[in-house]
Motif scaffolding. Structure first.
Motif, PDB file in Angstrom:
ATOM      1  N   PHE A   6      -7.427  13.280  -9.471  1.00  0.00           N
ATOM      2  CA  PHE A   6      -7.317  13.056  -8.032  1.00  0.00           C
ATOM      3  C   PHE A   6      -8.453  13.747  -7.283  1.00  0.00           C
ATOM      4  O   PHE A   6      -8.235  14.431  -6.290  1.00  0.00           O
ATOM      5  CB  PHE A   6      -5.958  13.551  -7.533  1.00  0.00           C
ATOM      6  CG  PHE A   6      -4.800  12.697  -7.976  1.00  0.00           C
ATOM      7  CD1 PHE A   6      -4.319  11.668  -7.172  1.00  0.00           C
ATOM      8  CD2 PHE A   6      -4.192  12.901  -9.209  1.00  0.00           C
ATOM      9  CE1 PHE A   6      -3.256  10.874  -7.575  1.00  0.00           C
ATOM     10  CE2 PHE A   6      -3.130  12.109  -9.629  1.00  0.00           C
ATOM     11  CZ  PHE A   6      -2.663  11.094  -8.815  1.00  0.00           C
TER      12      PHE A   6
ATOM     13  N   ASP B 236       0.823  -1.199   0.000  1.00  0.00           N
ATOM     14  CA  ASP B 236       0.000   0.000   0.000  1.00  0.00           C
ATOM     15  C   ASP B 236       0.861   1.254   0.000  1.00  0.00           C
ATOM     16  O   ASP B 236       0.534   2.258  -0.624  1.00  0.00           O
ATOM     17  CB  ASP B 236      -0.922   0.001   1.226  1.00  0.00           C
ATOM     18  CG  ASP B 236      -2.009  -1.057   1.126  1.00  0.00           C
ATOM     19  OD1 ASP B 236      -2.261  -1.533   0.003  1.00  0.00           O
ATOM     20  OD2 ASP B 236      -2.613  -1.387   2.167  1.00  0.00           O
TER      21      ASP B 236
ATOM     22  N   ARG C  77       1.199   6.985  -6.628  1.00  0.00           N
ATOM     23  CA  ARG C  77       0.123   7.924  -6.915  1.00  0.00           C
ATOM     24  C   ARG C  77       0.590   9.355  -6.672  1.00  0.00           C
ATOM     25  O   ARG C  77       0.306  10.252  -7.454  1.00  0.00           O
ATOM     26  CB  ARG C  77      -1.100   7.629  -6.047  1.00  0.00           C
ATOM     27  CG  ARG C  77      -1.800   6.327  -6.372  1.00  0.00           C
ATOM     28  CD  ARG C  77      -3.274   6.420  -6.018  1.00  0.00           C
ATOM     29  NE  ARG C  77      -3.988   7.208  -6.994  1.00  0.00           N
ATOM     30  CZ  ARG C  77      -5.117   7.866  -6.747  1.00  0.00           C
ATOM     31  NH1 ARG C  77      -5.631   7.870  -5.542  1.00  0.00           N
ATOM     32  NH2 ARG C  77      -5.717   8.562  -7.700  1.00  0.00           N
TER      33      ARG C  77
ATOM     34  N   GLU D   9     -13.587   6.130  -3.861  1.00  0.00           N
ATOM     35  CA  GLU D   9     -12.728   5.207  -3.117  1.00  0.00           C
ATOM     36  C   GLU D   9     -11.255   5.537  -3.331  1.00  0.00           C
ATOM     37  O   GLU D   9     -10.464   5.586  -2.378  1.00  0.00           O
ATOM     38  CB  GLU D   9     -13.017   3.772  -3.553  1.00  0.00           C
ATOM     39  CG  GLU D   9     -12.180   2.729  -2.824  1.00  0.00           C
ATOM     40  CD  GLU D   9     -12.517   1.305  -3.225  1.00  0.00           C
ATOM     41  OE1 GLU D   9     -11.835   0.375  -2.755  1.00  0.00           O
ATOM     42  OE2 GLU D   9     -13.458   1.121  -4.018  1.00  0.00           O
ATOM     43  N   GLN D  10     -10.861   5.775  -4.587  1.00  0.00           N
ATOM     44  CA  GLN D  10      -9.456   6.021  -4.900  1.00  0.00           C
ATOM     45  C   GLN D  10      -8.946   7.324  -4.285  1.00  0.00           C
ATOM     46  O   GLN D  10      -7.782   7.419  -3.896  1.00  0.00           O
ATOM     47  CB  GLN D  10      -9.276   6.070  -6.424  1.00  0.00           C
ATOM     48  CG  GLN D  10      -9.549   4.758  -7.130  1.00  0.00           C
ATOM     49  CD  GLN D  10      -9.748   4.961  -8.628  1.00  0.00           C
ATOM     50  OE1 GLN D  10      -9.679   6.089  -9.133  1.00  0.00           O
ATOM     51  NE2 GLN D  10     -10.020   3.873  -9.342  1.00  0.00           N
ATOM     52  N   ASN D  11      -9.812   8.330  -4.235  1.00  0.00           N
ATOM     53  CA  ASN D  11      -9.407   9.665  -3.790  1.00  0.00           C
ATOM     54  C   ASN D  11     -10.104  10.052  -2.491  1.00  0.00           C
ATOM     55  O   ASN D  11     -10.370  11.229  -2.248  1.00  0.00           O
ATOM     56  CB  ASN D  11      -9.731  10.691  -4.878  1.00  0.00           C
ATOM     57  CG  ASN D  11      -9.085  10.344  -6.202  1.00  0.00           C
ATOM     58  OD1 ASN D  11      -7.916   9.977  -6.249  1.00  0.00           O
ATOM     59  ND2 ASN D  11      -9.842  10.440  -7.282  1.00  0.00           N
TER      60      ASN D  11
ATOM     61  N   PRO E 117     -15.820   4.652  -8.187  1.00  0.00           N
ATOM     62  CA  PRO E 117     -14.417   4.311  -7.923  1.00  0.00           C
ATOM     63  C   PRO E 117     -13.578   5.512  -7.502  1.00  0.00           C
ATOM     64  O   PRO E 117     -12.683   5.390  -6.654  1.00  0.00           O
ATOM     65  CB  PRO E 117     -13.949   3.728  -9.253  1.00  0.00           C
ATOM     66  CG  PRO E 117     -15.181   3.144  -9.868  1.00  0.00           C
ATOM     67  CD  PRO E 117     -16.293   4.095  -9.481  1.00  0.00           C
ATOM     68  N   SER E 118     -13.863   6.692  -8.066  1.00  0.00           N
ATOM     69  CA  SER E 118     -13.049   7.860  -7.692  1.00  0.00           C
ATOM     70  C   SER E 118     -13.277   8.283  -6.250  1.00  0.00           C
ATOM     71  O   SER E 118     -12.387   8.856  -5.615  1.00  0.00           O
ATOM     72  CB  SER E 118     -13.319   9.036  -8.636  1.00  0.00           C
ATOM     73  OG  SER E 118     -14.661   9.471  -8.583  1.00  0.00           O
TER      74      SER E 118
END
Length: 329
Positions: free
Chosen positions: A264, A3, A10, A209-211, A206-207
């Motif tokens: 982001f 991670d 990223r 979760e990702q950001n 998804p964004s």
């Protein structure tokens, strides 16, 4: 890959100025908005976006107030070429529907006027939680209708667009939908510029979760903004709050659009989804995605020390201005 490695990769993908901005905020131990009162959150935004620097010069900048039942709505009108009768753009600032005003987003309005060759009418709409949904929507539509009806009075000519960033981008998406559904005396809107808008209260992309954390605007903050803005969960399903939920028959009557998203940003995917929904409905759409930028970048051109200016903001604003110029040709 661990991670930690993924997180470092990223971070390396960020625009260098954005990365420096985030590192500065972390070093200053910038507070989590969700731990602040409404007044503290407003002060934090004001402190970041009203630096003591000379603004870009616009030939004529005028404040005025328009009357509405039981309220006044403040406007600021930016005319880069008095006497030229340029097209008008009604602009709605960001701030999560709870913060921001004519001062915090003055630099964005000036940039749009200069780069878009247009008369910008910036709107100080009512804020939640004192004035929850749909107060901001009502003020946004009122101001747009007023600008359409009073173009000559404000020095504008033919052509009308709406523009907004973040929460203001949501309003800029909603106003054309309202105009499309009104059969009498609706303003004719030629284009919409939507800078990283919130288009759907769902938090399930998804964004998100990702950001979720680490890139200025967090998923937690978005939940906080929506909670203060809406009167209850049922409002989140209303297209006037979540424009992505509008019927295709409404979308098909909308003007052309330029939609900006940032890689982001928790709101990235719902912005993409709205651009795609417009395209499916037959609306001409240009979608500009900036993979290496974060939410709110257009307002990061001139930041107070010790924050670095984000040079990419100029590209975003130039592209928005180009979209407006093209729309009015």
């Amino acid at each position: 890959m661990s991670d930690t490695d993924a997180g470092e990769r990223r971070a390396a993908d960020l625009d260098p100025n954005v990365r420096a901005f985030l590192e500065t905020a972390a070093a200053l131990d910038a507070p989590d908005l969700t731990h602040l009162s409404i007044e503290q959150a407003r002060a934090a935004l004001e402190g970041l976006y009203t630096p003591d620097v000379e603004p870009e010069r616009v030939a004529d900048v005028t404040d005025r107030t328009i009357r509405a039942p039981a309220r006044d709505v403040r406007l600021r009108i930016y005319d880069p070429a008095p006497g030229a009768a340029l097209p008008a753009v009604v602009y709605f600032h960001g701030g999560g529907w709870i913060a921001g005003d004519l001062e915090t987003h003055d630099s964005v309005a000036r940039s749009l006027a200069l780069r878009g060759d247009c008369v910008v009418v910036a709107v100080d709409y009512r804020k939640a939680p004192e004035h929850p949904f749909p107060a901001a929507v009502e003020d946004a539509y009122l101001a747009t209708k007023w600008a359409a009806d009073n173009a000559a009075e404000i020095g504008a000519g033919e052509g009308l667009a709406v523009a907004g960033d973040s929460a203001g981008g949501t309003l800029a998406a909603v106003v054309p939908q309202m105009a499309a559904e009104k059969t009498i005396d609706a303003p004719k809107i030629d284009h919409q510029v939507l800078l990283y808008p919130a288009t759907n209260r769902a938090f399930d992309t998804p964004s998100y979760e990702q950001n979720a954390d680490g890139f200025a605007l967090t998923a937690r903050a978005m939940v906080w903004f929506w909670t203060h803005y809406l009167r209850g969960d049922v409002d989140g399903a209303n297209p006037l709050a979540s424009p992505l939920r509008a019927r295709e028959s409404v979308l098909s009557d909308l003007p052309s659009a330029t939609v900006f998203t940032c890689g982001f940003d928790p709101l990235r995917d719902e912005g993409v989804a709205y651009a795609e929904a417009l395209e499916r409905a037959g609306v001409p759409v240009e979608h500009a995605n900036y993979d290496d930028l974060i939410h709110d970048v257009a307002n990061m051109r001139r930041l107070p020390d010790p924050f670095p200016d984000v040079e990419a903001a100029d590209d975003v604003l130039e592209r928005a201005g180009e979209a407006l110029r093209t729309a009015f040709e």
